[in-house]
Design a protein around this motif. Structure first.
Motif, PDB file in Angstrom:
ATOM      1  N   HIS A   1      30.565 -26.462  -2.482  1.00 53.28           N
ATOM      2  CA  HIS A   1      29.802 -27.270  -3.426  1.00 53.28           C
ATOM      3  C   HIS A   1      28.982 -28.350  -2.734  1.00 53.28           C
ATOM      4  CE1 HIS A   1      33.355 -29.758  -2.808  1.00 53.28           C
ATOM      5  NE2 HIS A   1      32.627 -30.786  -3.195  1.00 53.28           N
ATOM      6  N   HIS A   2      29.448 -28.855  -1.610  1.00 52.71           N
ATOM      7  CA  HIS A   2      28.725 -29.920  -0.918  1.00 52.71           C
ATOM      8  C   HIS A   2      27.514 -29.394  -0.161  1.00 52.71           C
ATOM      9  CE1 HIS A   2      31.518 -28.257   1.999  1.00 52.71           C
ATOM     10  NE2 HIS A   2      30.761 -28.753   2.956  1.00 52.71           N
ATOM     11  N   LEU A   3      27.381 -28.079  -0.036  1.00 46.05           N
ATOM     12  CA  LEU A   3      26.232 -27.491   0.654  1.00 46.05           C
ATOM     13  C   LEU A   3      25.240 -26.864  -0.310  1.00 46.05           C
ATOM     14  CD1 LEU A   3      28.133 -25.735   3.557  1.00 46.05           C
ATOM     15  CD2 LEU A   3      26.926 -27.892   3.639  1.00 46.05           C
ATOM     16  N   GLY A   4      25.443 -27.004  -1.594  1.00 44.21           N
ATOM     17  CA  GLY A   4      24.536 -26.426  -2.558  1.00 44.21           C
ATOM     18  C   GLY A   4      24.645 -24.915  -2.630  1.00 44.21           C
ATOM     19  N   GLY A   5      25.792 -24.357  -2.323  1.00 38.73           N
ATOM     20  CA  GLY A   5      25.989 -22.913  -2.424  1.00 38.73           C
ATOM     21  C   GLY A   5      25.582 -22.138  -1.195  1.00 38.73           C
ATOM     22  N   THR A   6      25.341 -22.795  -0.086  1.00 42.48           N
ATOM     23  CA  THR A   6      24.972 -22.091   1.146  1.00 42.48           C
ATOM     24  C   THR A   6      26.000 -22.389   2.214  1.00 42.48           C
ATOM     25  OG1 THR A   6      23.645 -23.919   1.977  1.00 42.48           O
ATOM     26  CG2 THR A   6      22.511 -22.299   0.603  1.00 42.48           C
ATOM     27  N   PHE A   7      25.839 -21.788   3.384  1.00 39.81           N
ATOM     28  CA  PHE A   7      26.750 -22.130   4.469  1.00 39.81           C
ATOM     29  C   PHE A   7      26.001 -22.916   5.530  1.00 39.81           C
ATOM     30  CE2 PHE A   7      24.989 -18.641   6.801  1.00 39.81           C
ATOM     31  CZ  PHE A   7      24.941 -17.575   5.925  1.00 39.81           C
ATOM     32  N   LEU A   8      26.763 -23.658   6.280  1.00 39.36           N
ATOM     33  CA  LEU A   8      26.224 -24.622   7.225  1.00 39.36           C
ATOM     34  C   LEU A   8      26.009 -23.992   8.589  1.00 39.36           C
ATOM     35  CD1 LEU A   8      25.591 -27.668   7.660  1.00 39.36           C
ATOM     36  CD2 LEU A   8      27.942 -27.927   8.374  1.00 39.36           C
ATOM     37  N   VAL A   9      24.825 -24.188   9.154  1.00 43.26           N
ATOM     38  CA  VAL A   9      24.555 -23.811  10.534  1.00 43.26           C
ATOM     39  C   VAL A   9      25.037 -24.982  11.384  1.00 43.26           C
ATOM     40  CG1 VAL A   9      22.761 -23.243  12.194  1.00 43.26           C
ATOM     41  CG2 VAL A   9      22.590 -22.399   9.866  1.00 43.26           C
ATOM     42  N   LYS A  10      25.973 -24.725  12.284  1.00 36.28           N
ATOM     43  CA  LYS A  10      26.630 -25.815  13.004  1.00 36.28           C
ATOM     44  C   LYS A  10      25.868 -26.290  14.226  1.00 36.28           C
ATOM     45  CE  LYS A  10      31.105 -24.528  11.339  1.00 36.28           C
ATOM     46  NZ  LYS A  10      32.170 -23.623  11.456  1.00 36.28           N
ATOM     47  N   SER A  11      25.008 -25.458  14.783  1.00 31.64           N
ATOM     48  CA  SER A  11      24.309 -25.835  16.002  1.00 31.64           C
ATOM     49  C   SER A  11      22.927 -25.193  16.005  1.00 31.64           C
ATOM     50  CB  SER A  11      25.116 -25.350  17.222  1.00 31.64           C
ATOM     51  OG  SER A  11      24.365 -25.484  18.387  1.00 31.64           O
ATOM     52  N   LEU A  12      21.997 -25.810  16.703  1.00 30.92           N
ATOM     53  CA  LEU A  12      20.669 -25.207  16.822  1.00 30.92           C
ATOM     54  C   LEU A  12      20.717 -23.900  17.605  1.00 30.92           C
ATOM     55  CD1 LEU A  12      18.386 -28.313  17.406  1.00 30.92           C
ATOM     56  CD2 LEU A  12      18.526 -26.875  15.381  1.00 30.92           C
ATOM     57  N   ARG A  13      21.761 -23.730  18.420  1.00 33.49           N
ATOM     58  CA  ARG A  13      21.929 -22.456  19.137  1.00 33.49           C
ATOM     59  C   ARG A  13      22.220 -21.303  18.186  1.00 33.49           C
ATOM     60  NH1 ARG A  13      25.489 -25.575  23.086  1.00 33.49           N
ATOM     61  NH2 ARG A  13      26.861 -25.329  21.313  1.00 33.49           N
ATOM     62  N   ASP A  14      22.740 -21.604  16.995  1.00 32.02           N
ATOM     63  CA  ASP A  14      23.050 -20.572  16.007  1.00 32.02           C
ATOM     64  C   ASP A  14      21.818 -20.097  15.243  1.00 32.02           C
ATOM     65  OD1 ASP A  14      25.690 -20.779  16.726  1.00 32.02           O
ATOM     66  OD2 ASP A  14      26.200 -22.152  15.095  1.00 32.02           O
ATOM     67  N   VAL A  15      20.721 -20.830  15.343  1.00 33.18           N
ATOM     68  CA  VAL A  15      19.496 -20.465  14.640  1.00 33.18           C
ATOM     69  C   VAL A  15      18.812 -19.333  15.401  1.00 33.18           C
ATOM     70  CG1 VAL A  15      17.247 -21.262  13.863  1.00 33.18           C
ATOM     71  CG2 VAL A  15      19.221 -22.771  13.699  1.00 33.18           C
ATOM     72  N   ILE A  16      18.500 -18.265  14.700  1.00 32.47           N
ATOM     73  CA  ILE A  16      17.883 -17.094  15.305  1.00 32.47           C
ATOM     74  C   ILE A  16      16.379 -17.144  15.024  1.00 32.47           C
ATOM     75  CG2 ILE A  16      17.822 -14.576  15.253  1.00 32.47           C
ATOM     76  CD1 ILE A  16      20.827 -14.937  14.196  1.00 32.47           C
ATOM     77  N   PRO A  17      15.552 -17.117  16.070  1.00 32.75           N
ATOM     78  CA  PRO A  17      14.098 -17.096  15.840  1.00 32.75           C
ATOM     79  C   PRO A  17      13.707 -15.864  15.025  1.00 32.75           C
ATOM     80  CG  PRO A  17      14.601 -17.475  18.157  1.00 32.75           C
ATOM     81  CD  PRO A  17      15.887 -17.124  17.487  1.00 32.75           C
ATOM     82  N   ASP A  18      12.807 -16.018  14.096  1.00 31.70           N
ATOM     83  CA  ASP A  18      12.375 -14.959  13.175  1.00 31.70           C
ATOM     84  C   ASP A  18      13.536 -14.412  12.371  1.00 31.70           C
ATOM     85  OD1 ASP A  18       9.740 -15.178  14.041  1.00 31.70           O
ATOM     86  OD2 ASP A  18      10.057 -13.729  15.653  1.00 31.70           O
ATOM     87  N   GLY A  19      14.544 -15.235  12.141  1.00 34.18           N
ATOM     88  CA  GLY A  19      15.714 -14.806  11.382  1.00 34.18           C
ATOM     89  C   GLY A  19      15.725 -15.308   9.953  1.00 34.18           C
ATOM     90  N   GLY A  20      14.582 -15.757   9.461  1.00 34.29           N
ATOM     91  CA  GLY A  20      14.505 -16.241   8.092  1.00 34.29           C
ATOM     92  C   GLY A  20      14.805 -17.724   8.001  1.00 34.29           C
ATOM     93  N   ALA A  21      14.829 -18.187   6.775  1.00 30.96           N
ATOM     94  CA  ALA A  21      15.075 -19.606   6.507  1.00 30.96           C
ATOM     95  C   ALA A  21      16.501 -19.976   6.892  1.00 30.96           C
ATOM     96  CB  ALA A  21      14.833 -19.902   5.034  1.00 30.96           C
ATOM     97  N   ILE A  22      16.680 -21.230   7.230  1.00 30.58           N
ATOM     98  CA  ILE A  22      17.999 -21.742   7.581  1.00 30.58           C
ATOM     99  C   ILE A  22      18.596 -22.342   6.309  1.00 30.58           C
ATOM    100  CG2 ILE A  22      19.246 -23.402   9.001  1.00 30.58           C
ATOM    101  CD1 ILE A  22      16.807 -23.224  10.932  1.00 30.58           C
ATOM    102  N   PRO A  23      19.784 -21.896   5.902  1.00 26.81           N
ATOM    103  CA  PRO A  23      20.334 -22.382   4.633  1.00 26.81           C
ATOM    104  C   PRO A  23      20.656 -23.865   4.635  1.00 26.81           C
ATOM    105  CG  PRO A  23      21.847 -20.861   5.713  1.00 26.81           C
ATOM    106  CD  PRO A  23      20.618 -20.901   6.533  1.00 26.81           C
TER     107      PRO A  23
END
Length: 187
Positions: free
Chosen positions: A151-173
């Motif tokens: 509930h504290h994330l608005g129904g999404t999951f948290l990306v914990k690090s910028l290393r977890d972000v995938i280029p061209d992987g869509g929006a970050i929740p």
């Protein structure tokens, strides 16, 4: 007799109790496909087609299920690589949020004759991206994730690090950042 008992239970839940499974609610467009859902991979669909230059092209889609109904999912390049490496395979559970249902403006009922999620010409597809998809635990319950867990994330999951972000992987929740230093405006 066991199958008949399961069908009677399904009838009681869906028609009398009005408690529909997640995929049916998404396909009917009763609930947005962006909601966090845990789905199981029931098939890896590979469709081959010949291009104009004579080469063959293989399109890979996933068939995802909530245990009763299924729908096809179109994946991005990173998820396609995970499928080819067999990290995503039949039986894998995926936690998906911010997905998009494409191919139907009004929704479709999964019991209609015109809908078949295992065929190539299925027009209703779930579009999932790698930044919005994570592997789920093997014992996770299929369906919508309870809001009390996110509930504290608005129904999404948290990306914990910028290393977890995938280029061209869509929006970050959602991402948790700490501002270390604030610089004044130059102009």
């Amino acid at each position: 007799q066991h199958v008949l008992a399961q069908l009677c239970t399904r009838y009681e839940k869906e028609l009398k109790g009005a408690r529909l499974p997640a995929v049916r609610k998404i396909l009917n467009k009763d609930i947005s496909a962006t909601r966090m859902t845990i789905l199981c991979v029931s098939q890896v669909l590979r469709f081959r087609s010949k291009q104009k230059d004579g080469k063959t092209h293989t399109e890979v889609r996933l068939e995802l299920t909530d245990g009763w109904y299924s729908l096809q999912a179109v994946v991005d390049g990173f998820l396609l690589g995970l499928i080819e490496q067999r990290q995503i395979k039949v039986g894998s559970k995926l936690m998906v949020c911010n997905a998009q249902l494409v191919g139907s403006d009004d929704g479709v009922d999964p019991l209609d004759d015109c809908y078949d999620s295992s065929k190539r010409n299925c027009q209703v597809l779930l579009k999932i991206n790698s930044n919005n998809t994570r592997p789920a635990r093997w014992d996770a319950k299929l369906g919508f994730v309870s809001p009390k867990y996110n509930h504290h994330l608005g129904g999404t999951f948290l990306v914990k690090s910028l290393r977890d972000v995938i280029p061209d992987g869509g929006a970050i929740p959602a991402i948790d950042l700490v501002v270390c230093r604030k610089y004044p405006k130059l102009y």
